[in-house]
Structure formats: C-alpha cells, structure tokens
Enzyme design. Structure first.
Site, PDB file in Angstrom:
ATOM      1  N   TYR A 150      -3.413   2.139   2.054  1.00  8.83           N
ATOM      2  CA  TYR A 150      -4.461   3.086   1.666  1.00  8.83           C
ATOM      3  C   TYR A 150      -5.779   2.354   1.447  1.00  8.83           C
ATOM      4  O   TYR A 150      -6.839   2.822   1.885  1.00  8.83           O
ATOM      5  CB  TYR A 150      -4.026   3.808   0.395  1.00  8.83           C
ATOM      6  CG  TYR A 150      -5.051   4.784  -0.144  1.00  8.83           C
ATOM      7  CD1 TYR A 150      -5.209   6.044   0.439  1.00  8.83           C
ATOM      8  CD2 TYR A 150      -5.845   4.462  -1.238  1.00  8.83           C
ATOM      9  CE1 TYR A 150      -6.135   6.950  -0.054  1.00  8.83           C
ATOM     10  CE2 TYR A 150      -6.768   5.361  -1.744  1.00  8.83           C
ATOM     11  CZ  TYR A 150      -6.909   6.597  -1.152  1.00  8.83           C
ATOM     12  OH  TYR A 150      -7.836   7.493  -1.638  1.00  8.83           O
ATOM     13  N   LYS A 154      -9.479   3.082   3.264  1.00  9.46           N
ATOM     14  CA  LYS A 154     -10.687   3.419   2.515  1.00  9.46           C
ATOM     15  C   LYS A 154     -11.807   2.415   2.791  1.00  9.46           C
ATOM     16  O   LYS A 154     -12.991   2.773   2.746  1.00  9.46           O
ATOM     17  CB  LYS A 154     -10.382   3.518   1.026  1.00  9.46           C
ATOM     18  CG  LYS A 154      -9.461   4.671   0.653  1.00  9.46           C
ATOM     19  CD  LYS A 154     -10.099   6.046   0.903  1.00  9.46           C
ATOM     20  CE  LYS A 154      -9.717   6.715   2.176  1.00  9.46           C
ATOM     21  NZ  LYS A 154     -10.342   8.062   2.320  1.00  9.46           N
TER      22      LYS A 154
END
Length: 253
Positions: A150, A154
């Site tokens: 993740y 990002k």
C-alpha cells in the site's frame, strides 16, 4: 459552478466530498465499481448528476470509464479518490490488486480523460515508506513482480501528481494525505477527524484561495506537508510513467 468527477465515491471520503461539493452548488458525477453500489450512491446523494460504473482493478474497464466520462464532456476537476488497502491477490489482468486500483487506474484516467483544470490525487502519509527504486513494478500483465505494498502505491500517486504538475503547466495537480480517518478503509478506531479527511479535497477542487491555486504540492488538512523529495525528481517520474505506459499501452501526452 464546477463540474467534478470523483472516483470511488460510493462511500467513504469520496462520498463525503461529493456531498460537500453538491451542497456548495457544484455538479458532481459519482463513480462506483458495480451497479448495486452506483444505485446506492445515487440514493444517498440525490443531488449527484449520475454515477458511472467501472471496476478499477481492470485495465479494460478503466479505459471504458474514461470514455464514459469523456462522453459527458470535460470536467473542471477530477478527484482520484478510489483506493484499496488490505487486499491481496491479482486482478483480472494478473496485476497485484493494490497496484491495479491505486496506481494504474489513476494513471490511465489521467491519460485518457479530457484534461481538467484541477487534479487531486489521494495519497497517504504511508507513502514515506514506499519503495523509491520502482524496481518492483511489472512491465506487462501476468508478469512476475516483487511484492507491492500500500505504501508503494501511495508513493506512486504522489509521483504521478508531481509528474502531471511538471508536464501540464495549465493544470493544478496536487496530492493529499487525508489522514487516518474512521471510514470503512480506515476502521472505526482511526484517530483522525473525519471531516478534515475530506475537506482538503473539496478545498483544492473549488477554492480560489491563493493557497489552493497551486500545483505540484502535497497537502494534509489544508496545509502543505512533508513528502518524499524523490517524488519531484524528473528521472524518477519518467521511470514510473514509462513503466505504466509499457504496461497499459497508454501514454500521457
């Protein structure tokens, strides 16, 4: 009145941003991944113009979404809000789901939709732990790649926002850390303020404040915040964009 398109606006921060923007008098088009969620979104936000449907984990559906959006005309603002967090496995294209939804989808929509006046990309403070080498990114579908986290995705969103800011001087392109807020993604125990989680996106989308009319910045709660400086490196940006282009067959022009 601005015309605004928000991905992932069936619930969470995208849903709240849509309600706030409609309340301010703007025209908002929603997005949901299937018909059921689209219907529910329109019921919860009766002032929305309509809801477009696409599963952003699919390259083909994301390309079709861009066509559907373009058929409605140009948008003044696009908020790339859609994202997934705790998921594993592969997309229909054989990509890590996190990478397909969080990284490739906003890249494709940025490339294929009519150029808006403002772009807002949702990132996270977790991008600070992202892999800055970009060596783990697949170059084609169903190819072997290292694990993508993740945090990596990002970071990709910050890199993309900065690359767009550098290439498109006539567009305000910025990234936002909404904080760890109590949404379905963040969980009920998240410590940050929910309202502050979406107000920066709304502000960047439509405010004429000098502080909001900027590009190539990273915001947290309506203030510029620290982000990985490597995101501003043109060489790193081009590596990311080239890998996305090779994977999707779509180039940012």
């Amino acid at each position: 009145m601005a015309r605004i398109f928000i991905t992932g606006s069936a619930d969470g921060l995208g849903h709240l941003a849509a309600k706030a923007l409609i309340k301010l008098g703007h025209e908002v088009v929603l997005h949901a991944r299937n018909e059921v969620r689209a219907k529910q979104a329109l019921e919860k936000i009766p002032g929305a113009k309509e809801a477009l449907i696409a599963d952003l984990s699919s390259i083909a559906e994301t390309k079709l979404l861009a066509s559907k959006a373009n058929a409605l005309g140009s948008f003044d603002v696009v908020i790339h809000n859609a994202g997934v967090y705790q998921v594993s496995g592969q997309s229909v294209d054989g990509l890590p789901l996190l990478y397909a939804v969080n990284s490739i989808a906003p890249y494709l929509l940025t490339c294929l939709m009519h150029k808006p006046k403002r772009l807002v990309y949702l990132s996270s403070g977790m991008h600070l732990q992202g892999n800055t080498t970009l060596e783990n990114l697949p170059l084609n579908i169903h190819s072997e790649s290292s694990r993508i986290t993740y945090s990596d995705t990002k970071l990709h969103d910050v890199i993309l926002s900065m690359a767009v800011a550098r290439r498109w001087a006539d567009v305000y392109s910025n990234a936002v850390d909404p904080g760890w807020v109590p949404t379905k993604m963040g969980g009920t125990g998240a410590p940050d303020n929910l309202e502050k989680g979406f107000e920066t996106q709304v502000w960047l989308a439509v405010s004429n404040d000098p502080e909001a009319c900027v590009s190539g910045k990273y915001f947290h709660h309506k203030r510029q915040d620290h982000f990985l400086p490597i995101s501003m490196d043109a060489t790193v940006q081009e590596v990311f964009m080239t890998k996305c282009e090779k994977l999707t067959g779509v180039r940012l022009t």
